[in-house]
Design an enzyme around this catalytic site. Structure first.
Site, short mmCIF file in Angstrom:
data_model
loop_
_atom_site.label_atom_id
_atom_site.label_comp_id
_atom_site.label_asym_id
_atom_site.label_seq_id
_atom_site.Cartn_x
_atom_site.Cartn_y
_atom_site.Cartn_z
N GLY A 11 75.09 -1.88 80.14
CA GLY A 11 75.61 -1.43 78.66
C GLY A 11 75.93 -2.49 77.96
O GLY A 11 76.33 -3.79 78.32
N ASP A 12 76.18 -2.46 76.45
CA ASP A 12 76.85 -3.50 75.62
C ASP A 12 76.00 -4.77 75.47
O ASP A 12 76.56 -6.07 75.71
CB ASP A 12 78.19 -3.77 76.19
CG ASP A 12 79.12 -2.59 76.19
OD1 ASP A 12 78.99 -1.76 75.29
OD2 ASP A 12 79.69 -2.62 77.21
N GLY A 14 73.93 -5.52 73.34
CA GLY A 14 73.60 -6.13 72.31
C GLY A 14 72.22 -5.33 71.66
O GLY A 14 71.58 -6.03 70.95
N LYS A 15 72.11 -4.40 72.41
CA LYS A 15 70.93 -3.59 71.81
C LYS A 15 70.90 -2.94 70.56
O LYS A 15 69.64 -3.09 69.81
CB LYS A 15 70.72 -2.13 72.71
CG LYS A 15 70.48 -2.20 74.20
CD LYS A 15 70.71 -0.84 74.97
CE LYS A 15 72.08 -0.21 74.85
NZ LYS A 15 73.02 -0.74 75.61
N GLY A 39 77.82 2.63 71.50
CA GLY A 39 78.30 2.16 70.25
C GLY A 39 77.48 0.96 69.80
O GLY A 39 77.55 0.02 70.50
N HIS A 40 76.65 1.30 69.04
CA HIS A 40 75.71 0.13 68.59
C HIS A 40 76.43 -0.53 67.48
O HIS A 40 76.71 0.21 66.42
CB HIS A 40 74.28 0.60 68.37
CG HIS A 40 73.62 1.12 69.49
ND1 HIS A 40 73.55 0.44 70.73
CD2 HIS A 40 72.74 1.90 69.76
CE1 HIS A 40 72.84 1.09 71.71
NE2 HIS A 40 72.23 2.05 71.00
N THR A 127 84.99 7.60 79.37
CA THR A 127 85.74 7.50 77.87
C THR A 127 86.33 8.77 77.46
O THR A 127 86.88 8.64 76.50
CB THR A 127 84.54 7.16 76.76
OG1 THR A 127 83.52 7.97 76.97
CG2 THR A 127 83.87 5.76 77.07
N GLN A 222 73.77 2.90 76.42
CA GLN A 222 74.63 2.37 77.77
C GLN A 222 73.32 1.51 78.49
O GLN A 222 72.56 0.69 77.99
CB GLN A 222 74.41 3.39 78.77
CG GLN A 222 76.00 4.18 78.30
CD GLN A 222 75.72 5.44 77.60
OE1 GLN A 222 74.68 6.22 77.67
NE2 GLN A 222 76.56 5.75 76.79
N THR A 237 77.34 6.77 83.55
CA THR A 237 77.24 7.90 82.69
C THR A 237 76.64 8.87 83.30
O THR A 237 75.93 8.90 84.50
CB THR A 237 76.73 7.03 81.56
OG1 THR A 237 77.21 7.99 80.35
CG2 THR A 237 75.16 6.90 81.47
N GLY A 300 87.21 0.13 72.21
CA GLY A 300 88.22 -1.40 72.03
C GLY A 300 88.60 -1.78 73.71
O GLY A 300 89.20 -2.74 73.63
N PRO A 302 88.71 -3.81 76.83
CA PRO A 302 88.19 -4.92 77.39
C PRO A 302 86.97 -5.12 78.32
O PRO A 302 87.22 -4.17 79.23
CB PRO A 302 89.39 -5.91 77.83
CG PRO A 302 90.45 -4.87 78.15
CD PRO A 302 90.12 -3.57 77.36
N SER A 411 68.55 -13.97 71.28
CA SER A 411 69.56 -13.70 70.09
C SER A 411 70.57 -14.78 70.25
O SER A 411 71.20 -15.02 71.30
CB SER A 411 70.11 -12.23 70.30
OG SER A 411 71.05 -12.25 69.43
#
Ligand code: GDP
Length: 422
Positions: A11-12, A14-15, A39-40, A127, A222, A237, A300, A302, A411
């Site tokens: 996940g994360d 940068g989708k 979260g996008h 989460t 995710q 998940t 938030g 890390p 990117s």
């Protein structure tokens, strides 16, 4: 053309940004699994938008955005996201749709998620937003769906049934006072009124489109290694984050999927607990976390950082049927003297080339690295592939070779314009 876009790591990846770029060419943008644990982040000009439920395609005027049946919805979060869109003057009224079949996160799901995690010896790193318990109720066949909010009688029955069992569990197992029927009933019927105009049979809507004439972009949340089946279980998940989930979570049949695009970072990150063979040591990890701003958009928290792991990425290509790759955050590797790619693992003296399912093996596997020369800071003048530093191009060529899929996008920054198309 109907395209599924999936995260290839944890996940994360940068989708959000890649979805935003691809949305321009799509007519429909659809979320198919997960909930507001995703979260996008999309940057448009000076403004940063963070979406947890609504497809980020909503920022493109005229695109129809759907929350598919595979998504679990916290109605309060959805309400806030819609209010935020309104506040920013984004017109969505006639182009936002919610599946009648999407399950609702109820207050007891959130409490249960948190209470369960506190009781666990080995924390999953949830989460705590009720997503797991909501999916569990879906499978237990006692879930409450969007369509139920439009029928007060059925909703009342289902809620009563749920509370009868759940309040007892809450009291006896967790010493929690339990939940009041009236309060939840009233609150959720209000949500029903609010969402009424958007709730529809999205499978009918999406299958009514001709894939020769209209394009559907199915956005995964995710990543592959958080998938309930193929991820690093139990640190995963509760839904199918792989491309197969796109069919189940929307009602679009597999034969109508034309292409799967995989998004991966030029390095690796993961949030929460679980195995992570290429994780950096503490100091370099902190340096890269700050450099890449690797903190969760939703929580938030890390993120743990590490080198690119071609073992997991290759597995991802296979599981998802990926033919094209979007490599993100290439810019974060700028300025390093050397960069490394994990090409295999070593465990008890043996070379392992495929992703191991044995948990102990995965936990103790030592990465085997291919080391490559780094490249200097490239700034924001780079707009074509050939303008990338030769060492950066060599790095990408190596990834392409290892993963046996074509890199079509790179990117090099969070804005729309920092995207190189190949
Ligand atoms: P997602 O959940 O996969 O959409 O990932 P997130 O949106 O949580 O994380 C991506 C973060 O990285 C966001 O803050 C983006 O604006 C940012 N981002 C995306 N692509 C790039 C990139 O190529 N370079 C940099 N520096 N930031 C990027």
């Amino acid at each position: 053309m109907n395209i599924v876009l999936v995260g290839m790591q944890w996940g994360d990846e940068g989708k959000g940004k890649i979805i935003d770029v691809l949305s321009e060419k799509a007519d429909y943008v659809v979320r198919y699994q997960g909930g507001n644990n995703a979260g996008h982040t999309v940057v448009v000009g000076e403004k940063e938008y963070i979406f947890h439920l609504i497809p980020s395609g909503i920022l493109h005027p005229g695109k129809i955005c759907c929350i598919g049946n595979g998504v679990v919805i916290d109605p309060e979060v959805l309400k806030k996201e819609l209010q935020e869109l309104e506040k920013n003057g984004i017109d969505f009224k006639n182009r936002f749709k919610i599946s009648t079949l999407a399950h609702l996160i109820m207050p007891y799901h959130k409490n249960l998620d948190q209470l369960r995690e506190t009781k666990r010896k080995n924390k999953i790193g949830t989460t705590g937003r009720g997503i797991g318990p909501c999916y569990a109720d879906k499978i237990n066949r006692c879930g409450i769906r969007m369509v139920d909010l439009l029928n007060p009688r059925i909703f009342s029955e289902k809620l009563k049934d749920n509370l009868k069992e759940k309040n007892e569990i809450f009291k006896k197992v967790y010493a929690h006072p339990g939940f009041n029927f009236q309060k939840i009933y009233r609150q959720y019927l209000e949500y029903g009124k609010l969402f009424k105009n958007y709730i529809c049979n999205t499978a009918l809507l999406l299958n009514g489109t001709d894939s020769k004439e209209s394009d559907i972009l199915l956005e995964g949340a995710q990543g592959t290694f958080l998938d309930i089946d193929f991820g690093t279980y139990p640190f995963v998940t509760s839904s199918s984050a792989t491309s197969g989930g796109a069919c189940i979570g929307t009602g679009i049949p597999p034969v109508r999927i034309d292409k799967v695009i995989g998004v991966c970072k030029a390095y690796t990150t993961r949030v929460g607990e679980g195995p992570f063979p290429t994780e950096f040591g503490e100091d370099f990890g902190k340096f890269m976390r700050d450099k890449g701003n690797e903190f969760g958009a939703t929580t938030g928290r890390p993120r743990r950082c590490g080198w690119f792991d071609a073992v997991i990425a290759r597995e991802s290509v296979m599981l998802n049927g990926i033919s094209e790759l979007a490599i993100t955050k290439m810019d974060i590797l700028d300025g390093l003297e050397k960069v490394k790619i994990c090409v295999a693992y070593k465990y008890k003296g043996k070379l392992i080339k495929n992703f191991p399912h044995d948990f102990e093996m995965l936990n103790k596997a030592k990465p085997v690295y291919k080391e490559m020369a780094g490249w200097p800071n490239q700034g924001d003048k780079v707009i074509t592939f050939n303008q990338l530093h030769p060492n950066a191009r060599a790095y990408l060529a190596e990834l392409q070779k290892l993963l046996k899929a074509k890199i079509t996008m790179v990117s090099i920054g969070s804005s729309r314009k920092s995207t190189i198309f190949i």
